[in-house]
Design an enzyme around this catalytic site. Sequence first.
Site, PDB file in Angstrom:
ATOM      1  N   GLY A  35       1.252  -2.273   3.991  1.00  0.00           N
ATOM      2  CA  GLY A  35       1.814  -0.929   3.882  1.00  0.00           C
ATOM      3  C   GLY A  35       3.102  -0.841   4.665  1.00  0.00           C
ATOM      4  O   GLY A  35       4.209  -0.976   4.117  1.00  0.00           O
ATOM      5  N   ASP A  87      -4.750   3.620  -1.524  1.00  0.00           N
ATOM      6  CA  ASP A  87      -5.801   3.928  -0.556  1.00  0.00           C
ATOM      7  C   ASP A  87      -6.288   5.359  -0.713  1.00  0.00           C
ATOM      8  O   ASP A  87      -5.616   6.303  -0.306  1.00  0.00           O
ATOM      9  CB  ASP A  87      -5.253   3.742   0.867  1.00  0.00           C
ATOM     10  N   GLY A 117      -8.677   4.222   7.549  1.00  0.00           N
ATOM     11  CA  GLY A 117      -8.339   5.614   7.815  1.00  0.00           C
ATOM     12  C   GLY A 117      -6.864   5.896   7.933  1.00  0.00           C
ATOM     13  O   GLY A 117      -6.415   6.988   7.603  1.00  0.00           O
ATOM     14  N   GLY A 123      -2.610   3.946   8.168  1.00  0.00           N
ATOM     15  CA  GLY A 123      -1.734   2.777   8.192  1.00  0.00           C
ATOM     16  C   GLY A 123      -1.116   2.600   9.576  1.00  0.00           C
ATOM     17  O   GLY A 123      -1.340   3.413  10.478  1.00  0.00           O
ATOM     18  N   GLY A 124      -0.365   1.529   9.729  1.00  0.00           N
ATOM     19  CA  GLY A 124       0.408   1.322  10.948  1.00  0.00           C
ATOM     20  C   GLY A 124      -0.379   0.866  12.164  1.00  0.00           C
ATOM     21  O   GLY A 124       0.124   0.947  13.282  1.00  0.00           O
ATOM     22  N   MET A 146      -8.770   8.277   0.295  1.00  0.00           N
ATOM     23  CA  MET A 146      -9.584   8.679   1.462  1.00  0.00           C
ATOM     24  C   MET A 146     -10.062  10.109   1.280  1.00  0.00           C
ATOM     25  O   MET A 146      -9.303  10.962   0.823  1.00  0.00           O
ATOM     26  CB  MET A 146      -8.752   8.599   2.741  1.00  0.00           C
ATOM     27  N   MET A 161     -11.358  -5.630   5.763  1.00  0.00           N
ATOM     28  CA  MET A 161     -10.451  -4.744   6.490  1.00  0.00           C
ATOM     29  C   MET A 161     -10.128  -5.368   7.835  1.00  0.00           C
ATOM     30  O   MET A 161     -11.028  -5.762   8.580  1.00  0.00           O
ATOM     31  CB  MET A 161     -11.072  -3.354   6.667  1.00  0.00           C
ATOM     32  N   SER A 187       0.842  -1.204   0.000  1.00  0.00           N
ATOM     33  CA  SER A 187       0.000   0.000   0.000  1.00  0.00           C
ATOM     34  C   SER A 187       0.872   1.246   0.000  1.00  0.00           C
ATOM     35  O   SER A 187       1.637   1.475   0.947  1.00  0.00           O
ATOM     36  CB  SER A 187      -0.901   0.020   1.236  1.00  0.00           C
ATOM     37  N   ASP A 246      -6.541  -6.394   4.567  1.00  0.00           N
ATOM     38  CA  ASP A 246      -5.945  -5.062   4.493  1.00  0.00           C
ATOM     39  C   ASP A 246      -5.866  -4.451   5.882  1.00  0.00           C
ATOM     40  O   ASP A 246      -6.893  -4.133   6.483  1.00  0.00           O
ATOM     41  CB  ASP A 246      -6.824  -4.202   3.565  1.00  0.00           C
ATOM     42  N   GLY A 247      -4.637  -4.299   6.360  1.00  0.00           N
ATOM     43  CA  GLY A 247      -4.411  -3.618   7.636  1.00  0.00           C
ATOM     44  C   GLY A 247      -3.663  -4.488   8.631  1.00  0.00           C
ATOM     45  O   GLY A 247      -4.100  -5.592   8.953  1.00  0.00           O
ATOM     46  N   GLY A 248      -2.485  -4.001   9.061  1.00  0.00           N
ATOM     47  CA  GLY A 248      -1.721  -4.712  10.086  1.00  0.00           C
ATOM     48  C   GLY A 248      -1.139  -6.030   9.619  1.00  0.00           C
ATOM     49  O   GLY A 248      -0.866  -6.917  10.427  1.00  0.00           O
ATOM     50  N   MET A 257     -11.968   4.556  -0.021  1.00  0.00           N
ATOM     51  CA  MET A 257     -12.582   4.788   1.303  1.00  0.00           C
ATOM     52  C   MET A 257     -13.227   6.161   1.242  1.00  0.00           C
ATOM     53  O   MET A 257     -12.776   7.131   1.863  1.00  0.00           O
ATOM     54  CB  MET A 257     -11.503   4.702   2.386  1.00  0.00           C
ATOM     55  N   HIS A 313      -1.296  -1.302  -4.179  1.00  0.00           N
ATOM     56  CA  HIS A 313      -2.563  -0.943  -3.528  1.00  0.00           C
ATOM     57  C   HIS A 313      -2.589   0.566  -3.250  1.00  0.00           C
ATOM     58  O   HIS A 313      -1.640   1.115  -2.692  1.00  0.00           O
ATOM     59  CB  HIS A 313      -2.666  -1.736  -2.225  1.00  0.00           C
ATOM     60  N   HIS A 351      -8.463   1.215  -3.680  1.00  0.00           N
ATOM     61  CA  HIS A 351      -9.369   1.001  -2.535  1.00  0.00           C
ATOM     62  C   HIS A 351      -9.983   2.354  -2.180  1.00  0.00           C
ATOM     63  O   HIS A 351      -9.300   3.223  -1.642  1.00  0.00           O
ATOM     64  CB  HIS A 351      -8.542   0.418  -1.375  1.00  0.00           C
TER      65      HIS A 351
HETATM   66  C1  DX5 Z   1      -6.103   1.556   5.947  1.00  0.00           C
HETATM   67  C2  DX5 Z   1      -5.704   1.190   4.533  1.00  0.00           C
HETATM   68  C3  DX5 Z   1      -4.635   0.161   4.443  1.00  0.00           C
HETATM   69  C4  DX5 Z   1      -3.350   0.585   5.069  1.00  0.00           C
HETATM   70  C5  DX5 Z   1      -2.566  -0.620   5.451  1.00  0.00           C
HETATM   71  O1  DX5 Z   1      -7.170   2.440   5.930  1.00  0.00           O
HETATM   72  O2  DX5 Z   1      -6.805   0.690   3.809  1.00  0.00           O
HETATM   73  O3  DX5 Z   1      -4.403  -0.239   3.100  1.00  0.00           O
HETATM   74  O4  DX5 Z   1      -2.575   1.381   4.248  1.00  0.00           O
HETATM   75  O5  DX5 Z   1      -1.436  -0.182   6.097  1.00  0.00           O
HETATM   76  P1  DX5 Z   1      -0.639  -1.061   7.136  1.00  0.00           P
HETATM   77  O6  DX5 Z   1      -0.133  -2.249   6.387  1.00  0.00           O
HETATM   78  O7  DX5 Z   1       0.400  -0.151   7.598  1.00  0.00           O
HETATM   79  O8  DX5 Z   1      -1.622  -1.480   8.208  1.00  0.00           O
HETATM   80 ZN    ZN Z   2      -6.514  -0.325   1.628  1.00  0.00          ZN
END
Ligand code: DX5
Ligand code: ZN
Length: 218
Positions: free
Chosen positions: A199, A38, A144, A146-147, A40, A139, A11, A177-179, A71, A36, A69
């Site tokens: 990400g 994101d 919203g 990353g990290g 927003m 998700m 991402s 997606d996420g963590g 959002m 990917h 993606h």
């Molecule tokens: C969160 C995004 C994710 C995010 C993942 O809203 O949709 O794609 O970037 O980031 P990591 O891998 O850092 O959780």
């Molecule tokens: Zn995403």
Amino acid sequence: MLSRKILVAPSILASDFSRLGDEVERVTSAGADWIHCDVMDGHFVDNISFGPAIVEAASRYTSLPLDVHLMIDHPDRYLERFMSFASSISVHLEAPHDVSKTLATVREAGLLAGLAISPQTPIEKIEPYLGAFDILLIMTVNPGRGGQAFLPDMLPKIAQAAIWRSQGGHEFHIEVDGGINARTALDSVQAGANILVAGTSVFRAPDAAVEIKQLREV
Ligand code: DX5
Ligand code: ZN
């Protein structure tokens, strides 16, 4: 039938935006499968990331599929702005729009249509749309930023989706997606996921190629 091999989709939200082109090239040569993106809007989620002009700019630095993606609220109003350079577009079930119509529009344009769900949305809510999407994006953090830490309560949702996929005659990718890191990727793949969005773990790894290989081979 869609391919079920494990795909790794870094991402760009976790990239250094001041060097976006280099960053996209870096993960492309490190062996990423998809990129990917994101998007927003400050409404569907509190954060504002980037829009179609930035995704288009990223597309000039890779030949990999761009996985967008959204959002955002009213994703149907923005599809066309991504269609000439995206390979897949995922829209949220929770956003205001006609979900079936939006998914159909994405497919009619020749792209993979993704349906995304936030952590608080029960997996049963996607059941009416089985057959209407090519990607189910589950998700595993709150959308919203990353990290964040992976939410293990999402694993049963992945497993349920995998059951529907095996029983219902509908073929689709299950994307998490996420963590995602080597440990949470393993749990997700064991539950049935086959696309791993990563990400922080990829962009902040000492060696992105090693990290991507590790994720793909969990
Ligand atoms: C969160 C995004 C994710 C995010 C993942 O809203 O949709 O794609 O970037 O980031 P990591 O891998 O850092 O959780
Ligand atoms: Zn995403």
